[in-house]
Design an enzyme around this catalytic site. Structure first.
Site, PDB file in Angstrom:
ATOM      1  N   ASP A  22       0.948  -1.307  -0.021  1.00 48.51           N
ATOM      2  CA  ASP A  22      -0.078  -0.056  -0.031  1.00 48.51           C
ATOM      3  C   ASP A  22       0.788   1.334  -0.077  1.00 48.51           C
ATOM      4  OD1 ASP A  22      -2.286   1.659   0.250  1.00 48.51           O
ATOM      5  OD2 ASP A  22      -2.788   0.968   2.074  1.00 48.51           O
ATOM      6  N   ASN A  41      35.731 -36.827  -4.382  1.00 41.89           N
ATOM      7  CA  ASN A  41      36.298 -37.629  -3.173  1.00 41.89           C
ATOM      8  C   ASN A  41      36.225 -39.095  -3.609  1.00 41.89           C
ATOM      9  OD1 ASN A  41      37.530 -35.598  -1.796  1.00 41.89           O
ATOM     10  ND2 ASN A  41      36.197 -35.601  -0.531  1.00 41.89           N
TER      11      ASN A  41
END
Length: 881
Positions: free
Chosen positions: A354, A691
């Site tokens: 608003d 890994n």
């Protein structure tokens, strides 16, 4: 405080038994009066029945938080692997896993418990109030209600059975109550029944209500958790707190909120990594067992790989980031009610708001009171004053501005000649409200009405000018609209005031009586733009947040304000025009529209829904009852601490200062929180993928294990410790400049693209150790394992700096000091471990001096290649984190 037996005996009345009972019977059973109970009685009853809270939100005991911090699938995996290691006589591995669990749980517990204490203190800053009638003198000084000097505003949790409460539009029903008076009272019970349409409630004695769900249909009962949509009422409190209908449901409702896209994304990544571990660990185990022939050693190595693939720090990283974000936003006068809203706050790319109090100062001043010709007319101000003073409905800044101006103008005594006999409350359909007054000297009653100009002109048939009443001709209508437009062009909000005399009996008035009125004139208000608004809009625009104005005011005033604050207006759409659009057409129009004017509450929510369907993350900022639907519809609902109760309940985030500048800071904090979480997710996903690939290659070609299980565990523990500082890291200014959304596909793509980089240098290290340093036999396994231990840890830790930024690390973007210190310390410790008694105890050996230049060259190449691939990735996919 100890309650008297009398207080205890009137602790509550079952609502089902109260429905249909007469007021005098209720007063007798609750030891109350039409003017309420005394302050001393209220104190005694509060001590007996406890605070009026459906669910008492206490900070959990520390041990409950500790248990909750431990409970996650990653800790369960580690605990299981630790127990297996201990039972198979690998006590060193069990100790390392125990340390990892303790670190992950301990840090999460510390942050969680600290944030709970902080949240509890913040929650006390946002407390809803209720207007009550009480007799006697309050023990603690209370502020009288500004529109009723007989009433006082108290915190809802201080309400007790027997209290008389006043209800008006925008109020939450504070307890289970029985109506004593009502006026066009409509209540939304959607939170209790799921029904979207408001239901009418009245005080007339009806048949006794049923029990359970049927009780909610009783016309004379209102229940905690519902809210007043329109109208007014006065009610007596029957039961409070856990004894209310909502309190009885609370144990089934509390804490059950649907998971956000971010929650679901974190869960998906977590289970993806766990599934990856469950697939890869057996492969590593079988490969090592078949190649090396030592199945027990292969088993321990598989367990260590499983630990390495478990992202046990993820819950801690997520919760610590959210907790730190909430605390940081609290410092910026922003209270986060729901932690998960932080990510949506950062992802927000459209803010609907608003204009009043957001773009403007929220200090409405009445500066003009004009007759139908545009001349100053004190009689118009007098009529407006009578309406605002005697109305008891929706309390707003307009009424207070009218009352202040009238009293400044010497009209205070005018009200002494009148007494209110009836009222027609405001609602968002009619956009007006009326009071009916009795004159002290007798005669016809006076109905005084004020409201929006279009709606008021439609119900007026005559005009007042210079004390004369004249017909309302068409040419006058055009001139009045032109006068309104002229005032609107000056940025003034215009309200029309009208009246009529009537002989109708009190208590029989309805909206149908707002007809045949005499237009008195206009009152005009100024709500000037805030000095900070233009700067805030510029910053929001720079950070990718488009601002759209959703207002009940007219388009001309909204356009003038937007022009004054530098908000470009592409298109204006009114509520009447919006009503004629289907959802598809509205979706198209919403993209092009800056101002949506003269909207009702449902239309505001519809605009928000249309923008969400278009793929936007939508924030809505509002503080009125007409904003509640849109607040619930938005991805992130934002309200202020001065908002009506129902707006605060619907909001995810509450601002202690209604300012777009505060909001802009909150958006940046939300993005920082999200960015730091994504760092860990992408680091972990890519590192784990690389890994495992390295382990598979080494397992297939080496005649010994590339690292012992205990080496992998120590390496993983050190790496986990280096991650603890991520929540304290900063984000690059370029990264937080635009909204960021969760993307599971992006994480998988990143993992596959970036993960193998570390494997390239792992394999390079394997080759160097094998051929250059001659660690190519079981007798030299300790040297090989020590070399890969150090290299693996350093590349894993360096990836923190490589992934955390799109820029060149250490040159264009440097991590926060805690990250630098902790990662630097972990890298130093990793290099020293082979030279320590701990390293010797686990089979690591000192590395030759020549290894360090080799390692340094490898790491430089690693950083350069990662940076080059980063550029390729960003050109191809347009983003990094």
């Amino acid at each position: 405080m100890n309650a008297s037996p009398a207080a205890a005996s009137v602790a509550a009345i079952d609502p089902a038994a109260a429905s249909g009972a007469g007021p005098q019977e209720l007063f007798a059973r609750l030891d109350s009066t039409p003017d309420g109970i005394s302050w001393s009685q209220a104190g005694e009853r509060l001590g007996t029945v406890g605070p009026n809270v459906a669910v008492v939100q206490k900070v959990p005991a520390w041990y409950a938080v500790l248990w909750a911090s431990f409970r996650n699938p990653f800790n369960y995996v580690l605990l299981f692997l630790g127990v297996v290691s201990y039972l198979t006589d690998d006590s060193k591995a069990a100790v390392v896993m125990g340390v990892m669990i303790s670190v992950a749980t301990g840090v999460r517990f510390w942050q969680e418990y600290r944030s709970l204490l902080q949240a509890d203190s913040l929650r006390k800053l946002v407390r809803n109030t209720v207007t009550v009638l009480r007799t006697g003198r309050a023990v603690v000084a209370r502020s009288p209600n500004p529109l009723d000097q007989r009433a006082s505003d108290i915190f809802i949790e201080e309400l007790v059975p027997g209290d008389i409460v006043k209800l008006s539009a925008g109020d939450m029903i504070p307890a289970d109550v029985r109506l004593l008076e009502s006026r066009d009272l409509f209540v939304s019970q959607s939170a209790l029944t799921g029904e979207s349409m408001p239901v009418e409630k009245h005080h007339r004695v009806a048949a006794a209500a049923g029990s359970g769900r049927a009780m909610l249909d009783a016309a004379d009962l209102c229940f905690m958790g519902s809210s007043v949509v329109s109208g007014t009422g006065r009610a007596i409190v029957l039961v409070t707190g856990p004894r209310t209908f909502l309190g009885g449901m609370a144990t089934r409702l509390v804490g059950r909120r649907p998971a956000t896209a971010f929650d679901q994304g974190i869960n998906n990544v977590s289970w993806l990594l766990i599934k990856f571990m469950l697939v890869m660990v057996p492969v590593v185990f079988l490969l090592n067992g078949l190649v090396k022939g030592d199945w027990l050693e292969a088993f321990f190595f598989g367990v260590a790989v499983a630990v390495g693939l478990t992202p046990e720090m993820l819950p801690m990283i997520v919760n610590t980031n959210l907790a730190r974000g909430a605390v940081a936003m609290a410092r910026e006068k922003t209270i986060v009610k729901r932690m998960s809203a932080l990510q949506n706050f950062g992802a927000m790319d459209v803010l609907c708001t608003d204009k009043t109090g957001t773009l403007t100062q929220d200090r409405v001043a009445l500066i003009k009171y004009l007759d139908i010709d545009g001349g100053v007319c004190p009689r118009v101000l007098e009529h407006a004053y009578l309406n605002s003073l005697f109305q008891t409905g929706l309390k707003n800044l307009i009424d207070r501005a009218v009352i202040d101006k009238a009293r400044e103008s010497g009209l205070r005594d005018v009200a002494k000649s009148y007494a209110k006999s009836d009222e027609i409350p405001f609602d968002f359909g009619r956009r007006r409200m009326s009071v009916v007054l009795e004159r002290a000297g007798g005669g016809p009653r006076l109905l005084v009405c004020k409201g929006a100009v279009e709606e008021m002109l439609a119900i007026c048939t005559q005009l007042e000018l210079d004390g004369r009443v004249i017909p309302f001709a068409d040419d006058r209508r055009a001139r009045l609209k032109a006068l309104r437009d002229e005032l609107n062009d000056d940025g003034l909000r215009v309200i029309a005031v009208a009246y009529k005399a009537t002989d109708k009996a009190a208590g029989q008035f309805s909206a149908a009586d707002e007809a045949g009125l005499i237009l008195s004139g206009y009152i005009a208000f100024l709500d000037p733009p805030k000095a900070t608004t233009a700067e805030a809009l510029r910053l929001l625009g720079e950070h990718g947040v488009a601002v759209k104005i959703l207002t009940g005011d007219n388009a001309t005033v909204a356009t003038k304000v937007c022009r004054d604050v530098g908000l470009g207006v592409r298109r204006v759409l009114t509520g009447a025009e919006l009503a004629g659009l289907d959802d598809e057409a509205l979706g198209t129009a919403a993209e092009e529209t800056t101002i949506f004017a003269k909207l009702d509450p449902a239309q505001k929510a519809r605009v928000v829904a249309a923008l969400k369907r278009n793929g936007h993350t939508v924030g809505f900022m509002g503080d009125g009852i007409n904003d509640a639907l849109a607040l619930r519809e938005a991805d992130v609902g934002i309200s202020v601490d001065t908002a009506v109760d129902v707006a605060k309940e619907a909001a995810d985030i509450i601002l202690l200062e209604k300012s777009l500048l505060v909001l802009e800071k909150g958006v940046l904090e939300g993005r920082r929180v999200f960015g730091n979480i994504m760092k860990y997710v992408k680091m972990t996903a890519s590192s784990n993928f690389g890994n495992v690939f390295s382990v598979l290659v080494a397992s297939a070609f080496l005649p010994f294990l590339p690292m012992l299980a205990i080496h992998l565990l120590i390496q993983n523990l050190l790496y986990d410790l280096s991650q603890l500082s991520i929540p304290w890291d900063k984000m690059d200014a370029d990264w937080v400049r635009r909204p960021r959304k969760w993307s599971a596909a992006g994480i998988a793509r990143f993992m596959v693209f970036i993960g193998p980089i570390s494997s390239i240098f792992d394999i390079t290290t394997f080759l160097g150790l094998w051929f250059i340093f001659k660690a190519n036999s079981p007798g030299q396994a300790g040297l090989f394992q020590s070399g890969w231990f150090v290299e693996g840890l350093l590349t894993q830790t360096l990836i923190v700096h490589m992934i955390r930024t799109e820029k060149i690390p250490f040159v264009q973007s440097t991590a926060a000091l805690p990250v630098l210190l902790l990662t630097g310390a972990i890298m130093a410790i990793g290099c020293l471990v082979p030279y320590t008694p701990l390293g010797h105890a686990v089979g690591l050996v000192p590395l030759p001096a020549a290894y360090w230049p080799f390692l340094a060259a490898t790491l430089v190449c690693y950083c350069v290649l990662t940076q080059l691939l980063k550029r390729v990735y960003m050109r191809k996919f347009g983003e990094w984190l």
